[in-house]
Design an enzyme around this catalytic site. Structure first.
Site, PDB file in Angstrom:
ATOM      1  N   ASP A 201       0.843  -1.195   0.000  1.00 37.64           N
ATOM      2  CA  ASP A 201       0.000   0.000   0.000  1.00 37.64           C
ATOM      3  C   ASP A 201       0.877   1.244   0.000  1.00 37.64           C
ATOM      4  O   ASP A 201       1.848   1.331   0.771  1.00 37.64           O
ATOM      5  CB  ASP A 201      -0.912   0.006   1.234  1.00 37.64           C
ATOM      6  CG  ASP A 201      -2.028   1.029   1.125  1.00 37.64           C
ATOM      7  OD1 ASP A 201      -3.084   0.682   0.576  1.00 37.64           O
ATOM      8  OD2 ASP A 201      -1.827   2.167   1.587  1.00 37.64           O
ATOM      9  N   GLU A 244      -4.775   2.690  -3.995  1.00 38.22           N
ATOM     10  CA  GLU A 244      -3.315   2.594  -3.962  1.00 38.22           C
ATOM     11  C   GLU A 244      -2.833   1.267  -3.379  1.00 38.22           C
ATOM     12  O   GLU A 244      -1.683   1.135  -2.963  1.00 38.22           O
ATOM     13  CB  GLU A 244      -2.725   3.755  -3.158  1.00 38.22           C
ATOM     14  CG  GLU A 244      -3.086   3.761  -1.689  1.00 38.22           C
ATOM     15  CD  GLU A 244      -4.399   4.476  -1.359  1.00 38.22           C
ATOM     16  OE1 GLU A 244      -4.552   4.906  -0.204  1.00 38.22           O
ATOM     17  OE2 GLU A 244      -5.247   4.599  -2.265  1.00 38.22           O
TER      18      GLU A 244
END
Length: 327
Positions: A201, A244
């Site tokens: 992430d 993301e």
């Protein structure tokens, strides 16, 4: 059609036997026609190749069509295996053994391979392997039929990219990731291999979008995938799970090997930057890892554990790696 057999019994007696062999003659004629037809196919057809394999998967027969498709002569091919003609990454070196196994179990099995002609150019070949059996049903080897499907493959791959790739980053999309994972887990269970999952992430990504704008945020995501593709092996998979967040699947990798790959990903992304009109954009990532074990044998279990490890990495301050077995 009749045959005449004359048997002499003694000096005064002869026996004549007439036998109708019309059906036998017709059958033999059909077989000769079939042989001629097959020989013509093997010789004339340009995009098919026919060859034979021993029970061990070694080439023991080679046709003119096979020479035309691959560029290799009979003397160069006999004694080799199909690996000789294919561009396979190291992670897939056992794919032919798996292909032969499926053929034995199912009677035949077909797969597509990227092959290399003797001249150096590559082409896609649809390869069907069928089991050969003797009259007593004894397994004796394989017949292989290869077909050049390059044009069709290129067209279908363009469509496949639309259906399986994330349109922004080029990473595998979430749905296709699960399709690939299903096959990899079946293979891992079949051969007793391990699989590792990495959840990744981008740290403080909202600040990137707020400070630099969404278009530059998109460029950051693209750069993460590009860096990952340079770090990962050909058989590994990176998928965009949303926003993301990315998932990486590492076949044939245990926990230690996954941690090494994860650190290479983390350090490579940290060392990189994305250029913009306002300056260089730096980004870091947090990573969670999980590998198969007795308590983690399914994709769902690995994803849950890798996600939990990712949460711990973020809680530790981000820009770090946590393995599920570390806590």
């Amino acid at each position: 059609v009749l045959t005449c057999t004359i048997v002499k019994i003694n000096n005064e007696v002869l026996i004549t036997v007439l036998t109708d062999i019309s059906c036998q003659v017709a059958t033999e004629r059909r077989l000769r026609q079939t042989d001629s037809w097959l020989d013509a196919i093997y010789t004339i057809v340009n995009d098919f190749a026919v060859l034979g394999l021993t029970k061990q998967g070694v080439i023991n027969s080679w046709s003119p069509s096979a020479e035309r498709l691959t560029g290799y002569t009979e003397s160069e091919a006999i004694g080799e295996t199909l690996r000789r003609f294919c561009n396979l990454p190291d992670v897939d070196v056992d794919v032919f053994d798996e292909h032969l196994t499926f053929a034995r179990e199912e009677g035949w099995h077909s797969r597509d391979y990227l092959c290399q002609h003797k001249s150096g150019h590559t082409f896609f070949a649809q390869t069907m392997i069928a089991v050969l059996r003797e009259e007593d049903d004894e397994f004796s080897g394989y017949t292989v039929v290869c077909r050049d499907i390059t044009e069709r493959k290129v067209s279908s791959d363009n469509l496949a990219n639309l259906l399986t790739k994330d349109h922004l980053t080029g990473a595998v999309n979430r749905a296709h990731f699960f399709n690939l994972a299903e096959k990899e887990f079946a293979r891992a269970n079949r051969y007793g291999q391990s699989i590792s999952i990495i959840m990744l992430d981008a740290d403080h990504f909202k600040q990137v979008n707020d400070s630099w704008g969404h278009p530059m945020g998109d460029e950051v995501l693209k750069s993460i995938v590009k860096i990952a593709e340079g770090v990962l092996r050909p058989g590994d998979t990176i998928a965009r799970f949303g926003g993301e967040e990315f998932a990486v699947m590492l076949p044939k990798s245990n926990g230690l090997e996954a941690s090494v790959v994860a650190e290479r990903l983390r350090s490579s992304i940290e060392a990189s930057s994305v250029s913009s009109a306002g300056g260089e954009i730096k980004i870091t990532v947090s990573i969670g890892c999980a590998s198969m074990s007795e308590s983690r044998s399914t994709l769902k279990q690995l994803l849950v554990c890798a996600d939990a490890a990712l949460y711990h990495a973020k809680s530790k301050g981000r820009n770090c790696i946590v393995d599920i077995d570390d806590f």
